[in-house]
Design a protein around this motif. Structure first.
Motif, mmCIF file in Angstrom:
data_model
loop_
_atom_site.group_PDB
_atom_site.id
_atom_site.type_symbol
_atom_site.label_atom_id
_atom_site.label_comp_id
_atom_site.label_asym_id
_atom_site.label_seq_id
_atom_site.Cartn_x
_atom_site.Cartn_y
_atom_site.Cartn_z
ATOM 1 N N GLY A 82 8.779 -29.647 50.275
ATOM 2 C CA GLY A 82 8.454 -30.851 49.586
ATOM 3 C C GLY A 82 8.925 -31.024 48.329
ATOM 4 O O GLY A 82 8.697 -32.593 47.895
ATOM 5 N N ARG A 83 9.580 -30.443 47.715
ATOM 6 C CA ARG A 83 9.755 -30.597 46.243
ATOM 7 C C ARG A 83 11.533 -30.175 46.472
ATOM 8 O O ARG A 83 12.111 -31.557 45.578
ATOM 9 N N PHE A 84 12.156 -29.912 47.013
ATOM 10 C CA PHE A 84 13.730 -29.657 46.910
ATOM 11 C C PHE A 84 13.833 -30.677 48.069
ATOM 12 O O PHE A 84 13.931 -30.028 49.281
ATOM 13 N N THR A 85 15.397 -30.942 47.660
ATOM 14 C CA THR A 85 15.785 -31.860 49.376
ATOM 15 C C THR A 85 17.624 -31.630 49.294
ATOM 16 O O THR A 85 17.882 -31.323 47.932
ATOM 17 N N VAL A 86 18.190 -30.300 50.006
ATOM 18 C CA VAL A 86 19.394 -29.685 50.463
ATOM 19 C C VAL A 86 20.033 -31.457 51.350
ATOM 20 O O VAL A 86 19.692 -31.728 52.483
ATOM 21 N N SER A 87 21.242 -31.581 51.054
ATOM 22 C CA SER A 87 21.754 -32.842 51.899
ATOM 23 C C SER A 87 23.333 -32.206 52.003
ATOM 24 O O SER A 87 23.724 -31.345 50.703
ATOM 25 N N ARG A 88 24.659 -32.416 52.720
ATOM 26 C CA ARG A 88 26.046 -32.355 52.364
ATOM 27 C C ARG A 88 26.837 -33.128 52.956
ATOM 28 O O ARG A 88 26.262 -34.363 53.747
ATOM 29 N N ASP A 89 27.615 -33.030 52.480
ATOM 30 C CA ASP A 89 28.950 -34.344 52.873
ATOM 31 C C ASP A 89 29.938 -32.978 53.605
ATOM 32 O O ASP A 89 30.560 -33.188 52.520
ATOM 33 N N ASN A 90 29.685 -34.009 54.956
ATOM 34 C CA ASN A 90 30.833 -33.095 55.258
ATOM 35 C C ASN A 90 32.836 -33.601 55.399
ATOM 36 O O ASN A 90 33.245 -32.480 54.898
ATOM 37 N N ALA A 91 32.725 -34.819 54.747
ATOM 38 C CA ALA A 91 34.134 -35.173 54.244
ATOM 39 C C ALA A 91 34.317 -34.315 52.716
ATOM 40 O O ALA A 91 35.659 -34.679 52.711
ATOM 41 N N LYS A 92 33.804 -34.449 52.286
ATOM 42 C CA LYS A 92 33.895 -34.440 50.248
ATOM 43 C C LYS A 92 33.820 -32.536 50.169
ATOM 44 O O LYS A 92 34.290 -32.235 49.527
ATOM 45 N N LYS A 93 33.334 -32.644 51.422
ATOM 46 C CA LYS A 93 33.421 -30.394 51.851
ATOM 47 C C LYS A 93 32.147 -30.673 50.271
ATOM 48 O O LYS A 93 32.068 -29.670 49.387
ATOM 49 N N ALA A 94 31.115 -30.988 50.495
ATOM 50 C CA ALA A 94 30.196 -31.164 49.531
ATOM 51 C C ALA A 94 28.512 -30.578 49.864
ATOM 52 O O ALA A 94 28.627 -30.764 51.133
ATOM 53 N N VAL A 95 27.882 -29.881 49.012
ATOM 54 C CA VAL A 95 26.599 -29.838 49.789
ATOM 55 C C VAL A 95 25.768 -30.313 48.688
ATOM 56 O O VAL A 95 25.814 -30.024 46.609
ATOM 57 N N TYR A 96 24.363 -31.000 48.371
ATOM 58 C CA TYR A 96 24.197 -31.088 47.167
ATOM 59 C C TYR A 96 22.338 -30.448 46.974
ATOM 60 O O TYR A 96 21.867 -29.901 48.137
ATOM 61 N N LEU A 97 21.925 -29.812 46.107
ATOM 62 C CA LEU A 97 20.088 -30.101 45.940
ATOM 63 C C LEU A 97 19.477 -30.623 45.029
ATOM 64 O O LEU A 97 19.629 -30.892 43.795
ATOM 65 N N GLN A 98 18.739 -32.101 45.524
ATOM 66 C CA GLN A 98 17.879 -32.478 44.722
ATOM 67 C C GLN A 98 16.313 -32.352 44.055
ATOM 68 O O GLN A 98 15.951 -31.351 45.376
ATOM 69 N N MET A 99 16.055 -31.943 43.377
ATOM 70 C CA MET A 99 15.019 -31.112 42.752
ATOM 71 C C MET A 99 13.930 -31.897 42.017
ATOM 72 O O MET A 99 14.261 -32.276 40.897
ATOM 73 N N ASN A 100 13.378 -32.095 42.092
ATOM 74 C CA ASN A 100 11.730 -32.691 41.847
ATOM 75 C C ASN A 100 10.808 -32.299 41.761
ATOM 76 O O ASN A 100 10.679 -31.013 41.973
ATOM 77 N N ASN A 101 10.121 -32.159 41.248
ATOM 78 C CA ASN A 101 8.818 -31.951 40.316
ATOM 79 C C ASN A 101 8.888 -30.540 40.320
ATOM 80 O O ASN A 101 8.348 -29.359 40.615
ATOM 81 N N LEU A 102 9.466 -30.965 39.488
ATOM 82 C CA LEU A 102 10.596 -28.921 39.356
ATOM 83 C C LEU A 102 9.418 -28.188 38.100
ATOM 84 O O LEU A 102 8.559 -28.633 37.374
ATOM 85 N N LYS A 103 9.235 -26.584 38.188
ATOM 86 C CA LYS A 103 8.449 -25.857 37.630
ATOM 87 C C LYS A 103 9.165 -24.879 37.281
ATOM 88 O O LYS A 103 10.333 -24.861 36.661
ATOM 89 N N VAL A 104 8.376 -24.555 35.779
ATOM 90 C CA VAL A 104 9.284 -23.398 34.595
ATOM 91 C C VAL A 104 9.008 -22.254 35.450
ATOM 92 O O VAL A 104 10.486 -22.011 35.619
ATOM 93 N N GLU A 105 8.627 -22.281 36.714
ATOM 94 C CA GLU A 105 9.374 -20.808 37.735
ATOM 95 C C GLU A 105 10.298 -21.560 38.251
ATOM 96 O O GLU A 105 10.964 -20.121 39.425
ATOM 97 N N ASP A 106 10.684 -22.338 38.723
ATOM 98 C CA ASP A 106 12.149 -22.597 39.207
ATOM 99 C C ASP A 106 13.564 -22.519 38.288
ATOM 100 O O ASP A 106 14.537 -22.316 38.633
ATOM 101 N N THR A 107 13.453 -22.161 36.798
ATOM 102 C CA THR A 107 13.930 -21.456 35.876
ATOM 103 C C THR A 107 15.038 -20.219 36.385
ATOM 104 O O THR A 107 14.587 -19.680 36.672
#
Length: 122
Positions: A65-90
């Protein structure tokens, strides 16, 4: 030689957002799975999110509910969108991939990036 290079870490206040990126380079025939792990001081490395070539996605309960993972196969890339970050995500966040190279006799091999620091602090 295969390399995974991460970027996008940094310092953010609680409730803020960051976007991590990871790009694979080298002689890669196919990528089976890409994932993000993290390791906080004094703790074991844990899976944060993963996505397979078939599009199957898995999240740790603590980030659903806070993080979203996605990938771009053509770029051989993966992304992690992190929202509503908490101290414990450090933690140091590591990119991980199971991929096939010309040297692996057709079987996927596991590779790791060098890690990027994410610090969430008031």
């Amino acid at each position: 030689q295969v390399q995974l290079v991460e970027s996008g870490g940094g310092l953010v206040r609680p409730g803020g957002s960051l976007r991590l990126s990871c790009t694979a380079s080298g002689r890669i025939l196919s990528i089976v799975r890409m994932a993000w792990y993290r390791q906080a001081p004094g703790k074991e490395r844990e899976l944060v999110a993963s996505v397979t070539s078939a599009g199957n996605i898995n999240y740790a309960d603590s980030v659903k509910g806070r993080f979203t993972v996605s990938r771009d196969n053509a770029k051989k890339a993966v992304y992690l969108q992190m929202n509503n970050l908490k101290v414990e995500d450090t933690a140091v966040y590591y990119c991980n991939s199971d991929l096939v190279t010309p040297y692996g006799l057709g079987s996927p091999e596991e590779y790791w990036g060098q890690g990027t620091q994410v610090t969430v602090s008031p």
